[in-house]
Design an enzyme around this catalytic site. Structure first.
Site, PDB file in Angstrom:
ATOM      1  N   GLY A   1     -12.008  24.308  19.457  1.00  0.00           N
ATOM      2  CA  GLY A   1     -11.836  25.810  19.041  1.00  0.00           C
ATOM      3  C   GLY A   1     -12.220  26.668  20.039  1.00  0.00           C
ATOM      4  O   GLY A   1     -12.215  28.000  19.772  1.00  0.00           O
ATOM      5  N   ARG A   2     -13.104  26.194  20.950  1.00  0.00           N
ATOM      6  CA  ARG A   2     -13.523  27.192  22.143  1.00  0.00           C
ATOM      7  C   ARG A   2     -13.600  26.531  23.217  1.00  0.00           C
ATOM      8  O   ARG A   2     -14.627  26.692  24.056  1.00  0.00           O
ATOM      9  CB  ARG A   2     -15.054  27.686  21.753  1.00  0.00           C
ATOM     10  CG  ARG A   2     -16.039  26.505  21.414  1.00  0.00           C
ATOM     11  CD  ARG A   2     -17.218  27.344  21.155  1.00  0.00           C
ATOM     12  NE  ARG A   2     -18.236  26.151  20.694  1.00  0.00           N
ATOM     13  CZ  ARG A   2     -19.441  26.279  20.442  1.00  0.00           C
ATOM     14  NH1 ARG A   2     -20.048  27.598  20.770  1.00  0.00           N
ATOM     15  NH2 ARG A   2     -20.321  25.420  20.221  1.00  0.00           N
TER      16      ARG A   2
ATOM     17  N   LYS B   1     -16.047  25.502  28.278  1.00  0.00           N
ATOM     18  CA  LYS B   1     -16.556  25.632  26.790  1.00  0.00           C
ATOM     19  C   LYS B   1     -17.142  27.005  26.648  1.00  0.00           C
ATOM     20  O   LYS B   1     -17.907  27.228  27.514  1.00  0.00           O
ATOM     21  CB  LYS B   1     -17.584  24.388  26.584  1.00  0.00           C
ATOM     22  CG  LYS B   1     -18.256  24.517  24.974  1.00  0.00           C
ATOM     23  CD  LYS B   1     -19.043  23.596  24.879  1.00  0.00           C
ATOM     24  CE  LYS B   1     -19.686  23.564  23.504  1.00  0.00           C
ATOM     25  NZ  LYS B   1     -20.402  22.520  23.111  1.00  0.00           N
TER      26      LYS B   1
ATOM     27  N   GLY C   1     -14.253  31.802  19.297  1.00  0.00           N
ATOM     28  CA  GLY C   1     -14.135  30.970  20.831  1.00  0.00           C
ATOM     29  C   GLY C   1     -14.858  31.099  21.714  1.00  0.00           C
ATOM     30  O   GLY C   1     -14.765  30.730  23.034  1.00  0.00           O
TER      31      GLY C   1
ATOM     32  N   ARG D   1     -17.691  21.767  32.198  1.00  0.00           N
ATOM     33  CA  ARG D   1     -17.875  20.328  32.127  1.00  0.00           C
ATOM     34  C   ARG D   1     -16.864  19.341  32.297  1.00  0.00           C
ATOM     35  O   ARG D   1     -15.804  19.636  32.400  1.00  0.00           O
ATOM     36  CB  ARG D   1     -18.502  20.234  30.751  1.00  0.00           C
ATOM     37  CG  ARG D   1     -17.599  20.475  29.504  1.00  0.00           C
ATOM     38  CD  ARG D   1     -18.435  20.441  27.999  1.00  0.00           C
ATOM     39  NE  ARG D   1     -17.356  20.421  26.996  1.00  0.00           N
ATOM     40  CZ  ARG D   1     -17.587  19.989  25.941  1.00  0.00           C
ATOM     41  NH1 ARG D   1     -18.823  19.799  25.451  1.00  0.00           N
ATOM     42  NH2 ARG D   1     -16.430  20.062  24.996  1.00  0.00           N
TER      43      ARG D   1
ATOM     44  N   ARG E   1     -11.917  11.132  21.016  1.00  0.00           N
ATOM     45  CA  ARG E   1     -13.119  10.879  20.196  1.00  0.00           C
ATOM     46  C   ARG E   1     -12.703  10.075  19.004  1.00  0.00           C
ATOM     47  O   ARG E   1     -11.263  10.154  18.774  1.00  0.00           O
ATOM     48  CB  ARG E   1     -13.880  12.197  19.888  1.00  0.00           C
ATOM     49  CG  ARG E   1     -12.987  13.232  19.194  1.00  0.00           C
ATOM     50  CD  ARG E   1     -13.604  14.595  19.399  1.00  0.00           C
ATOM     51  NE  ARG E   1     -13.387  15.180  20.729  1.00  0.00           N
ATOM     52  CZ  ARG E   1     -14.386  16.022  21.127  1.00  0.00           C
ATOM     53  NH1 ARG E   1     -15.114  16.777  20.577  1.00  0.00           N
ATOM     54  NH2 ARG E   1     -14.344  16.609  22.367  1.00  0.00           N
TER      55      ARG E   1
ATOM     56  N   ASP F   1     -16.274  13.506  14.968  1.00  0.00           N
ATOM     57  CA  ASP F   1     -15.321  14.439  15.940  1.00  0.00           C
ATOM     58  C   ASP F   1     -16.337  14.447  17.344  1.00  0.00           C
ATOM     59  O   ASP F   1     -16.117  15.373  18.170  1.00  0.00           O
ATOM     60  CB  ASP F   1     -14.838  15.780  15.570  1.00  0.00           C
ATOM     61  CG  ASP F   1     -16.371  16.419  14.970  1.00  0.00           C
ATOM     62  OD1 ASP F   1     -16.751  15.930  13.974  1.00  0.00           O
ATOM     63  OD2 ASP F   1     -16.857  17.425  15.323  1.00  0.00           O
ATOM     64  N   ASN F   2     -17.660  14.215  17.138  1.00  0.00           N
ATOM     65  CA  ASN F   2     -18.628  14.064  18.216  1.00  0.00           C
ATOM     66  C   ASN F   2     -18.733  12.800  19.045  1.00  0.00           C
ATOM     67  O   ASN F   2     -19.865  12.710  19.602  1.00  0.00           O
ATOM     68  CB  ASN F   2     -19.888  14.818  17.852  1.00  0.00           C
ATOM     69  CG  ASN F   2     -19.819  16.214  17.351  1.00  0.00           C
ATOM     70  OD1 ASN F   2     -18.846  16.903  18.035  1.00  0.00           O
ATOM     71  ND2 ASN F   2     -20.619  16.448  16.559  1.00  0.00           N
TER      72      ASN F   2
END
Length: 571
Positions: free
Chosen positions: A155-156, A176, A189, A246, A253, A323-324
């Site tokens: 989302g961002r 990010k 975002g 990053r 994931r 999701d992480n």
């Protein structure tokens, strides 16, 4: 069984603490968000970082299905793994607040002089694109706090492309905080200074602690206002936008697979899974009929190893949603994480986690839950026999975690740790003393490596050994010391000085405590990035005593105001 009784089973290793239970600047009008937008014209207009020698490629584009709709319109995406999405550049002026020289040189093959180029800050914040870059936003779903949350996605964040360095390593480069994507939902975002400082510092800190992790190249801060409600109490404040560039070997994931199974897109699921195995699990034969079972087994083993690593340094992720959780078993998506200070298996770093689902003592159990969800995602691709095999592998997770935790660094320095029942008892005994006295997790083990055995036996400690002093207040401290010394006498073949040296090489003196990050954030919000720089330098050598870090109090007892700090999911 009592809480402590069940805990002792897992405490048989020194590191086990778990219980198993804005829109586009490049677009001149709104047609950028329409499906009929001319993509070739769009990319010819994008400004590239021609002066920065970093060319990206995009193997993902050729291998995986792409969203047919262009632009950043918020929508439910179908039958694709990625959506094309352009970053929204931060408003200038921009400040390059931090750079990882290690990532710059040893991952991206860039000379340090490149950061002096005025173009660099725009390239690492989304204002310009590296040659070969086609920005993508990844579609995924996930279980959040135990419940299916549906489509989530980047989302961002914008995946710019892949870089293969001179060592042959392939790294995916991502921004990010770089603006809206089709997956932004109600978000703007953006990321803010406080979360971006924490992500930048912790990514690098974990790497130098030896924990598998994503990396961070740079932190860019803007004057662009971003509005946030940090603790979800209606108190909205104005903050400033920031972007972290990053890197990871992969950002896939568990939720990457879950979304495809949930929507019945099994052909896309198979395509993605085959790609992940081919690119990142090369020892698994692509023609092996049991490759999905082998893949599941590998992820399960490495997830257990990762969590054991977390426990060995007292790290609590804070938001262990599916999701992480990386398919490559690396730490990423740093949010409300925390390094435990006073030893407490119920330590929860995230104030948004009211029920303590993601407490440090629950991380191994959460890993099991997430692996169950991974198996559910794989189930449609498995035969009945393969499903039975995978279910058996899943049942072995507690034992695998227990074994994996033995392979992590022994914080008490027993070379044969766990091979005798007495070892388990000595370690569990120590942790119980730490829990009762609130002794500091990191510094207790570090100071055990700094004190002589004769001084430990006397139980009289200088003020600098404050953690051991706290521990020694326990009425059973001398009993534990005798057990510890007896065990050491049976396994030590070197001098006490050699023992200290060896233990200091594996027990950090510095970790990124919340109060340290908060101190750096408060200064950064006033355009003073000196403490970000000091922390970055300190955390690159966490096992070595450093004069500047000592003067800053990074190995001292945490200040009293640190107890009032709160960290939430808001960023």
């Amino acid at each position: 069984m009592t809480k402590h009784g069940f805990t002792l089973f897992l405490f048989s290793s020194a590191v086990a603490i778990a219980t198993f239970r804005d829109e586009q600047e490049f677009c001149e009008n709104e047609s950028c968000n329409e499906r009929e937008f001319d993509k070739s014209h769009f990319y010819s207009d994008v400004k590239h970082c021609g002066e920065i020698p970093l060319a990206l490629s995009h193997k993902l584009l050729d291998a995986l299905p792409l969203d047919e709709v262009d632009g950043n319109v918020i929508r439910t995406v179908k039958r694709s793994v990625f959506s094309e999405s352009q970053p929204s550049p931060l408003k200038e002026p921009l400040t390059l607040a931090a750079v990882s020289q290690d990532v710059l040189r040893n991952i991206l093959d860039l000379n340090e002089s490149v950061i002096q180029n005025e173009e660099f800050v725009r390239c690492v914040s989304g204002g310009k694109l590296f040659p070969g870059s086609v920005p993508l936003a990844h579609r995924y779903g996930g279980h959040q706090f135990g419940y299916w949350a549906g489509q989530l996605g980047d989302g961002r964040a914008h995946l710019l492309g892949e870089y293969t360095n001179r060592k042959g390593e392939r790294w995916e480069v991502q921004l990010k905080g770089s603006g809206k994507t089709p997956y932004s939902r109600s978000g703007d975002g953006r990321a803010v200074i406080r979360s971006s400082v924490r992500e930048f510092l912790c990514s690098e800190a974990m790497h130098f602690l030896g924990v598998p992790t994503s990396r961070a190249l740079s932190l860019v801060v803007s004057e662009e206002p971003v509005w946030r409600d940090p603790f979800y109490n209606g108190s909205v404040i104005k903050e400033r936008g920031a972007v972290v560039l990053r890197l990871a070997k992969s950002w896939f994931r568990i939720g990457s697979l879950e979304i495809l199974t949930r929507t019945g897109e099994l052909d896309v699921l198979r395509t993605l899974l085959d790609f992940v195995i081919k690119e990142h699990f090369k020892s698994i034969g692509t023609n092996d009929p049991d490759k999905y079972v082998v893949f599941f087994s590998r992820v399960l083993n490495e997830t257990a190893h990762l969590i054991a690593h977390w426990m060995s340094v007292g790290f609590a992720h804070g938001v262990c949603n599916t999701d992480n959780f990386s398919l490559l078993s690396i730490t990423f998506d740093y949010g409300p994480f925390g390094f435990m200070e006073s030893y407490d298996p119920n330590f929860v770093p995230n104030t948004s986690d009211d029920e303590g689902r993601y407490s440090i003592g629950a991380q191994a159990n959460v890993g099991l839950f997430n692996l169950q969800k991974l198996l559910e995602a794989l189930k449609p691709l498995l035969t009945s026999d393969q499903l039975s095999q995978s279910q058996q592998i899943l049942r072995e997770y507690p034992q695998i975690y227990h074994q994996r935790s033995h392979f992590t660094v022994s914080v008490v320095d027993f070379k044969e740790l766990g091979n005798e029942e007495k070892d388990s008892y000595v370690i569990a005994f120590l942790l119980k003393l730490m829990e009762d006295t609130g002794a500091d997790f990191t510094m207790t083990f570090r100071q055990l490596s700094e004190v002589t055995l004769s001084r430990l036996q006397k139980g009289s400690f200088a003020p600098s050994l404050w953690a051991l002093s706290d521990l020694s207040s326990h009425k059973h401290f001398r009993d534990w010391v005798q057990l510890y010394l007896q065990r050491l006498s049976r396994i030590m073949s070197d001098s006490d000085e050699e023992r200290q040296h060896r233990m200091q090489g594996v027990n950090p003196r510095y970790v990124l405590r919340n109060w340290m990050a908060e101190s750096a954030i408060r200064k950064a919000e006033k355009n003073d990035y000196s403490e970000v720089t000091l922390l970055q330098k300190t955390l690159m050598e966490p096992f070595m005593e450093q004069e500047e870090a000592e003067r800053a109090g990074y190995a001292s007892k945490p200040p009293s105001w640190a107890q009032q700090l709160r960290v939430s999911c808001s960023s």
